[in-house]
Every structure is written in structure tokens, then in C-alpha cells.
Design an enzyme around this catalytic site. Sequence first.
Site, short mmCIF file in Angstrom:
data_model
loop_
_atom_site.label_atom_id
_atom_site.label_comp_id
_atom_site.label_asym_id
_atom_site.label_seq_id
_atom_site.Cartn_x
_atom_site.Cartn_y
_atom_site.Cartn_z
N GLU A 176 34.52 76.94 77.32
CA GLU A 176 35.39 76.22 78.32
C GLU A 176 36.63 75.87 77.71
O GLU A 176 36.78 75.37 76.50
CB GLU A 176 34.68 75.12 78.93
CG GLU A 176 35.76 74.17 80.01
CD GLU A 176 35.03 72.90 80.43
OE1 GLU A 176 34.19 73.04 81.35
OE2 GLU A 176 35.47 72.01 80.09
N HIS A 193 23.97 62.38 87.73
CA HIS A 193 25.59 62.22 88.29
C HIS A 193 25.74 60.45 88.13
O HIS A 193 24.87 59.84 88.58
CB HIS A 193 25.74 62.69 89.23
CG HIS A 193 27.27 62.80 89.56
ND1 HIS A 193 28.36 61.83 89.88
CD2 HIS A 193 28.17 63.85 89.40
CE1 HIS A 193 29.47 61.97 89.81
NE2 HIS A 193 29.49 63.48 89.72
N GLY A 216 35.25 67.15 91.98
CA GLY A 216 36.47 66.40 90.98
C GLY A 216 36.41 64.88 91.50
O GLY A 216 36.07 64.32 92.37
N ASP A 217 37.30 64.42 90.51
CA ASP A 217 37.42 62.83 90.41
C ASP A 217 38.52 62.45 91.22
O ASP A 217 39.53 63.10 91.24
CB ASP A 217 37.60 62.28 89.27
CG ASP A 217 36.24 62.30 88.27
OD1 ASP A 217 35.19 62.23 88.72
OD2 ASP A 217 36.59 62.77 87.02
N HIS A 275 37.61 77.04 87.40
CA HIS A 275 37.33 75.75 87.86
C HIS A 275 38.24 75.41 89.25
O HIS A 275 39.17 76.10 89.39
CB HIS A 275 37.54 74.65 87.02
CG HIS A 275 36.74 74.55 86.01
ND1 HIS A 275 36.18 73.26 85.36
CD2 HIS A 275 36.24 75.54 85.05
CE1 HIS A 275 35.25 73.65 84.60
NE2 HIS A 275 35.23 74.93 84.19
#
Length: 296
Positions: free
Chosen positions: A17, A151, A108-109, A77
Site C-alpha cells: 500500500e 472496528h 472513510g473518516d 481506495h
Amino acid sequence: MGINEKFKEKNTVISFEIFPPKETSSLNTVYNTVDALAHLHPDYISVTYGAGGTSKNKTVEISSIIKNKYNIDSLAHLTCISSCKNEIDEILFNLQENNINNVLALRGDIPHDVVFSIPNPIEFNYSSDLISYVKSKGDFCVAAACYPEGHLDSPTKESDWENLQYKINLGTDFLISQLFFENKYFYQLNDHLKEKGINTPLQAGIMPITNKAQINKIISLCGAKLPKRYENIINKFGDSPQALQDAGIAYATEQIIDLLANGVDGIHIYTMNKPEIAKQIVRNISSVVNSINNIY
């Protein structure tokens, strides 16, 4: 090719990544990273983008270079919490135009500094919404994230794993785990999926910690537990950058060898755009990977 097909061709898949530079920075640095990683012959390279999609255009561009210049499959992504359907459609169109059909679908945040850009109403609340949407839009291979330790937003690890089953049922083609520092958590998740009759390929996400300043930030973002033996490494070598880097690479190598010995579907290395670290790890595990994949 859909990356999911690679799991049928190989006993274990190795990937990296990377992330784009900041909007104000040149792409040359990440292109140098891609060039160095390409020489390690990964099965694919994934490309992130920043909170709120701040570098989504660079993600498409970098993914295209990986695919079309180096002939290495790229995994773009795609986060959705701050995007509307029209924006997602545009990104998917651009990906297809660049011969990219592999997407990692993430919630996503919420970017607190650009809250005003969040759609009202929100069109995608969860990654499962995005998975379903992307699957309806064309011949995309869709990966999803999973969390061996649960999570951060989930009340329990078990409830998070139940939600993972839902994502798989929507058509997730393969899974990439969040980073972890104790393999037992990965094995617990893997065993849970197998008990449920789920055989979706599951890659283990590994990040070698090579910088003392990274530790607290990474743990706060992903919730991974730091074992005592890793704390000892940081306490002993944290003020010696080269020693900590060597120790971090050794620790990650040990994790990977154990995972490979136990039949993991693949290893996904979070490189932090440091190809020299990825190079050392690949050197450490190359004979083991070749043996598993019957390459002599």
C-alpha cells in the site's frame, strides 16, 4: 484482471500500500516509490487517498501509472462518507477509463475540518452502501476492509464481525485486514469466517513500525493493541532510528513468516511510502513465499 483471480492462481498473494503526497507536494516522490516497489514484483499495489477525498484525483493518476506503465494491478481506495453518488460515479468512470477495475470500498473518516462538504443528506453511511453501489455500476472487483480487533466505532468485536458478513454477502471479492501486532487476533477472525462457511480470500495487513513518532498516532487511528514485547522494543531502541527500523522490520518479518506457515491467503504490507523497508521484508520472506507458491 480482477485481483480476486490472483488468489485462485497463487497460494499466497503479496501486495503493498502507498499513499499520494499532499496536494501541495510533487508526485515525483511517490513515482520514485512506485518504481522501487515495482521492481519487487508485487501481485498488486493499492493507493489510498486523504480524508474527504483530498487527493482522489492523484489516486486515479497514480493507480493508472501502476497499471498502465508497470503492468501491475492497482487497487484504488474509494471512501464514501463525504461523497455523493455523482462524485462516486465520476471516480468510477475515470478508473474504468484508465483500465482500473479494482476498488477498495471504505466508509472513510469524517473530515472535521471540512464538515461543510459532507452531503446533506448523506448518501453513503457505511462501506456496505458503497460496496453495493459499486457492484451495481460495472465489472468491478471490490475489496473490503476488516478488523481483527474490531472496528473502533463498533460496540464489540463480535458485532463488527457480523457486519463483515453482511459486506461479504453484498459481493465483496476479497478482504484486507487492518494492521495488527499479534497474530492471534487475525487467526481468531479467520477462524470465525471459516466457521460461518465463508471462504472469501483474507489478506493480513502488516505495518512495520520503524519510527517512534508513529506509534501513538497509528494506535489511536486503528485501535490495534501493542503487545508488551513490542513496547520493549520501542523503549529499548526508540531513540536509535536505525536500531528501531531494524527491529521493526524483524518483528514484521516474524509476524509474516508465522502467518505464511499457517496458510494465510496473502500479505498486504503498509509501506508508508518507504520502499527500502518493503525491499528488506521481501528479501527476508522471498524464499518462503516462493516455496509456498511452488516457484523454484
